[in-house]
Design a protein around this motif. Structure first.
Motif, PDB file in Angstrom:
ATOM      1  N   VAL A  43       0.831  -1.199   0.000  1.00  0.00           N
ATOM      2  CA  VAL A  43       0.000   0.000   0.000  1.00  0.00           C
ATOM      3  C   VAL A  43       0.872   1.257   0.000  1.00  0.00           C
ATOM      4  CG1 VAL A  43      -1.654   1.348   1.349  1.00  0.00           C
ATOM      5  CG2 VAL A  43      -1.966  -1.126   1.095  1.00  0.00           C
ATOM      6  N   GLU A  44       1.923   1.247   0.803  1.00  0.00           N
ATOM      7  CA  GLU A  44       2.818   2.403   0.884  1.00  0.00           C
ATOM      8  C   GLU A  44       3.430   2.723  -0.481  1.00  0.00           C
ATOM      9  OE1 GLU A  44       7.236   3.463   2.715  1.00  0.00           O
ATOM     10  OE2 GLU A  44       6.035   1.890   3.651  1.00  0.00           O
ATOM     11  N   VAL A  45       3.899   1.694  -1.185  1.00  0.00           N
ATOM     12  CA  VAL A  45       4.542   1.927  -2.481  1.00  0.00           C
ATOM     13  C   VAL A  45       3.526   2.392  -3.515  1.00  0.00           C
ATOM     14  CG1 VAL A  45       5.820   0.854  -4.365  1.00  0.00           C
ATOM     15  CG2 VAL A  45       6.396   0.288  -2.003  1.00  0.00           C
ATOM     16  N   VAL A  46       2.359   1.743  -3.566  1.00  0.00           N
ATOM     17  CA  VAL A  46       1.340   2.129  -4.543  1.00  0.00           C
ATOM     18  C   VAL A  46       0.904   3.575  -4.325  1.00  0.00           C
ATOM     19  CG1 VAL A  46      -1.025   1.707  -5.326  1.00  0.00           C
ATOM     20  CG2 VAL A  46       0.516  -0.228  -4.927  1.00  0.00           C
ATOM     21  N   ARG A  47       0.687   3.952  -3.079  1.00  0.00           N
ATOM     22  CA  ARG A  47       0.221   5.315  -2.780  1.00  0.00           C
ATOM     23  C   ARG A  47       1.298   6.360  -3.052  1.00  0.00           C
ATOM     24  NH1 ARG A  47      -3.368   4.138   2.727  1.00  0.00           N
ATOM     25  NH2 ARG A  47      -5.200   3.314   1.609  1.00  0.00           N
ATOM     26  N   ARG A  48       2.537   5.963  -2.996  1.00  0.00           N
ATOM     27  CA  ARG A  48       3.624   6.909  -3.286  1.00  0.00           C
ATOM     28  C   ARG A  48       3.493   7.461  -4.709  1.00  0.00           C
ATOM     29  NH1 ARG A  48       8.761   8.092  -1.338  1.00  0.00           N
ATOM     30  NH2 ARG A  48      10.248   8.803  -2.918  1.00  0.00           N
ATOM     31  N   PHE A  49       2.969   6.617  -5.617  1.00  0.00           N
ATOM     32  CA  PHE A  49       2.825   7.048  -7.011  1.00  0.00           C
ATOM     33  C   PHE A  49       1.444   7.637  -7.303  1.00  0.00           C
ATOM     34  CE2 PHE A  49       6.169   3.800  -7.150  1.00  0.00           C
ATOM     35  CZ  PHE A  49       7.157   4.494  -7.840  1.00  0.00           C
ATOM     36  N   GLY A  50       0.569   7.669  -6.311  1.00  0.00           N
ATOM     37  CA  GLY A  50      -0.769   8.182  -6.544  1.00  0.00           C
ATOM     38  C   GLY A  50      -1.543   7.339  -7.537  1.00  0.00           C
ATOM     39  N   TRP A  51      -1.243   6.064  -7.583  1.00  0.00           N
ATOM     40  CA  TRP A  51      -1.834   5.161  -8.586  1.00  0.00           C
ATOM     41  C   TRP A  51      -3.227   4.722  -8.146  1.00  0.00           C
ATOM     42  CZ3 TRP A  51      -0.795   4.097 -13.407  1.00  0.00           C
ATOM     43  CH2 TRP A  51      -1.345   2.963 -14.000  1.00  0.00           C
ATOM     44  N   ASP A  52      -4.185   4.779  -9.085  1.00  0.00           N
ATOM     45  CA  ASP A  52      -5.543   4.356  -8.744  1.00  0.00           C
ATOM     46  C   ASP A  52      -6.109   3.342  -9.730  1.00  0.00           C
ATOM     47  OD1 ASP A  52      -5.931   5.930 -10.943  1.00  0.00           O
ATOM     48  OD2 ASP A  52      -7.291   7.353  -9.997  1.00  0.00           O
ATOM     49  N   GLY A  53      -5.243   2.742 -10.561  1.00  0.00           N
ATOM     50  CA  GLY A  53      -5.692   1.754 -11.533  1.00  0.00           C
ATOM     51  C   GLY A  53      -5.419   0.332 -11.068  1.00  0.00           C
ATOM     52  N   PRO A  54      -5.550  -0.646 -11.968  1.00  0.00           N
ATOM     53  CA  PRO A  54      -5.267  -2.041 -11.629  1.00  0.00           C
ATOM     54  C   PRO A  54      -3.810  -2.219 -11.183  1.00  0.00           C
ATOM     55  CG  PRO A  54      -6.399  -1.882 -13.731  1.00  0.00           C
ATOM     56  CD  PRO A  54      -6.004  -0.488 -13.357  1.00  0.00           C
ATOM     57  N   VAL A  55      -3.598  -3.166 -10.297  1.00  0.00           N
ATOM     58  CA  VAL A  55      -2.262  -3.406  -9.750  1.00  0.00           C
ATOM     59  C   VAL A  55      -1.882  -4.872  -9.972  1.00  0.00           C
ATOM     60  CG1 VAL A  55      -0.835  -3.393  -7.667  1.00  0.00           C
ATOM     61  CG2 VAL A  55      -2.568  -1.619  -7.993  1.00  0.00           C
ATOM     62  N   GLY A  56      -0.700  -5.088 -10.523  1.00  0.00           N
ATOM     63  CA  GLY A  56      -0.143  -6.430 -10.637  1.00  0.00           C
ATOM     64  C   GLY A  56       0.900  -6.631  -9.558  1.00  0.00           C
ATOM     65  N   VAL A  57       0.905  -7.800  -8.940  1.00  0.00           N
ATOM     66  CA  VAL A  57       1.800  -8.066  -7.816  1.00  0.00           C
ATOM     67  C   VAL A  57       2.458  -9.433  -8.001  1.00  0.00           C
ATOM     68  CG1 VAL A  57       1.977  -8.337  -5.310  1.00  0.00           C
ATOM     69  CG2 VAL A  57       0.333  -6.711  -6.266  1.00  0.00           C
ATOM     70  N   THR A  58       3.768  -9.492  -7.846  1.00  0.00           N
ATOM     71  CA  THR A  58       4.459 -10.783  -7.850  1.00  0.00           C
ATOM     72  C   THR A  58       4.663 -11.263  -6.422  1.00  0.00           C
ATOM     73  OG1 THR A  58       6.781 -10.112  -7.624  1.00  0.00           O
ATOM     74  CG2 THR A  58       5.768  -9.897  -9.818  1.00  0.00           C
ATOM     75  N   PHE A  59       4.749 -12.588  -6.269  1.00  0.00           N
ATOM     76  CA  PHE A  59       4.976 -13.177  -4.952  1.00  0.00           C
ATOM     77  C   PHE A  59       5.973 -14.327  -5.098  1.00  0.00           C
ATOM     78  CE2 PHE A  59       4.161 -16.046  -1.416  1.00  0.00           C
ATOM     79  CZ  PHE A  59       4.117 -15.166  -0.342  1.00  0.00           C
ATOM     80  N   PRO A  60       6.929 -14.461  -4.158  1.00  0.00           N
ATOM     81  CA  PRO A  60       7.940 -15.515  -4.258  1.00  0.00           C
ATOM     82  C   PRO A  60       7.429 -16.873  -3.767  1.00  0.00           C
ATOM     83  CG  PRO A  60       8.390 -14.174  -2.335  1.00  0.00           C
ATOM     84  CD  PRO A  60       7.220 -13.533  -3.043  1.00  0.00           C
ATOM     85  N   GLY A  61       6.542 -17.462  -4.531  1.00  0.00           N
ATOM     86  CA  GLY A  61       5.974 -18.761  -4.182  1.00  0.00           C
ATOM     87  C   GLY A  61       4.932 -19.158  -5.208  1.00  0.00           C
ATOM     88  N   VAL A  62       4.349 -20.312  -5.021  1.00  0.00           N
ATOM     89  CA  VAL A  62       3.304 -20.792  -5.917  1.00  0.00           C
ATOM     90  C   VAL A  62       2.041 -19.962  -5.709  1.00  0.00           C
ATOM     91  CG1 VAL A  62       1.795 -22.755  -6.441  1.00  0.00           C
ATOM     92  CG2 VAL A  62       4.242 -23.136  -5.976  1.00  0.00           C
ATOM     93  N   VAL A  63       1.442 -19.523  -6.810  1.00  0.00           N
ATOM     94  CA  VAL A  63       0.209 -18.734  -6.766  1.00  0.00           C
ATOM     95  C   VAL A  63      -0.789 -19.336  -7.749  1.00  0.00           C
ATOM     96  CG1 VAL A  63      -0.848 -16.469  -7.048  1.00  0.00           C
ATOM     97  CG2 VAL A  63       1.522 -16.637  -6.248  1.00  0.00           C
ATOM     98  N   THR A  64      -1.978 -19.689  -7.269  1.00  0.00           N
ATOM     99  CA  THR A  64      -3.036 -20.182  -8.140  1.00  0.00           C
ATOM    100  C   THR A  64      -4.327 -19.436  -7.831  1.00  0.00           C
ATOM    101  OG1 THR A  64      -3.587 -21.982  -6.594  1.00  0.00           O
ATOM    102  CG2 THR A  64      -2.024 -22.494  -8.348  1.00  0.00           C
ATOM    103  N   GLY A  65      -4.912 -18.833  -8.853  1.00  0.00           N
ATOM    104  CA  GLY A  65      -6.153 -18.101  -8.650  1.00  0.00           C
ATOM    105  C   GLY A  65      -6.062 -17.001  -7.630  1.00  0.00           C
ATOM    106  N   GLY A  66      -4.901 -16.375  -7.511  1.00  0.00           N
ATOM    107  CA  GLY A  66      -4.707 -15.295  -6.555  1.00  0.00           C
ATOM    108  C   GLY A  66      -4.384 -15.737  -5.147  1.00  0.00           C
TER     109      GLY A  66
END
Length: 243
Positions: A43-66
């Motif tokens: 949240v801190e990083v996203v708000r730093r840019f004043g971004w209000d659109g869709p957000v893509g996020v990577t995670f260091p592990g297996v991810v299925t369906g979010g």
């Protein structure tokens, strides 16, 4: 957004160029790296840019369906968490797409970087706190491969050949390159790739170790997007999900 075991970084992305639209912002990953603590950093990083659109996020592990299904270098509380829903709720309900970090980096490299136009089998490996992997056949991703957890000399491979292993063991580039070479040879034996792409922060210093790697048939190149590949791939996933 790119969540890592040591840092969390993000930036708006220009998907016409496949590059960051603004200089990225990075914060340290909280310790322990719990869902609540990491979500606060996102949240801190996203708000730093004043971004209000869709957000893509990577995670260091297996991810299925979010949902995050593993967390080798994060707090175990992540296992089973609907991370997309968690982050969306913390970001005022905006759409959030979550995918494996190496898969994101691989997708970006195949579209804009070292894998662009390459057919056959391509394996991207991110060397950092752990080892992430992305496997492609004729440009198509096989998600969540987690090749960093193959056994190497009786150990989890990433405990031998990651950048963290180099730093923790105070290894020389030569000693570490031998370990990386043995790991790549093992992966090559299993998958017979035409190309290895080496990503992660260490891709900024390919001259330090790539010439020292021996015993691998496949071509080995550094990631062209370097350590920004995950951010670019996350943005690509967010755009795809919103279309």
């Amino acid at each position: 957004m790119d969540i890592g075991g040591s840092g969390i970084k993000g930036a708006p992305v220009d998907l016409n160029r496949g590059d960051l639209a603004q200089e990225r912002h990075k914060v340290l990953t909280p310790q322990p790296a719990t869902p609540d603590g990491v979500a606060g950093c996102v949240v801190e990083v996203v708000r730093r840019f004043g971004w209000d659109g869709p957000v893509g996020v990577t995670f260091p592990g297996v991810v299925t369906g979010g949902v995050t299904r593993s967390a080798a270098n994060m707090d175990k509380a992540w296992v089973g968490v609907d991370t997309a829903a968690l982050l969306s709720s913390r970001l005022d309900g905006r759409p959030v797409t979550v995918l494996n970090d190496a898969d994101a980096a691989g997708v970006a490299e195949m579209a804009y970087g070292a894998g662009r136009g390459v057919d056959g089998t391509v394996i991207l490996l991110t060397l950092g706190t752990g080892i992430g992997s992305a496997l492609f056949t004729d440009g198509r991703l096989v998600p969540n491969t987690e090749l960093g957890h193959l056994e190497l000399k009786g150990h989890d491979a990433e405990t031998r050949a990651s950048v963290k292993a180099k730093e923790d063991g105070d290894l020389t580039w030569e000693h570490w390159a031998r370990r990386v070479g043995k790991y790549l040879a093992h992966v090559e034996m299993l998958f017979s790739p035409d190309l290895f792409i080496i990503g992660g922060g260490v891709s900024r210093k390919p001259e330090k170790f790539l010439p020292l790697i021996e015993g691998v048939r496949a071509r080995i190149v550094p990631a062209e997007l370097r350590n920004n590949a995950g951010i670019v791939g996350a943005a690509m996933a967010a755009r795809s999900a919103s279309q």
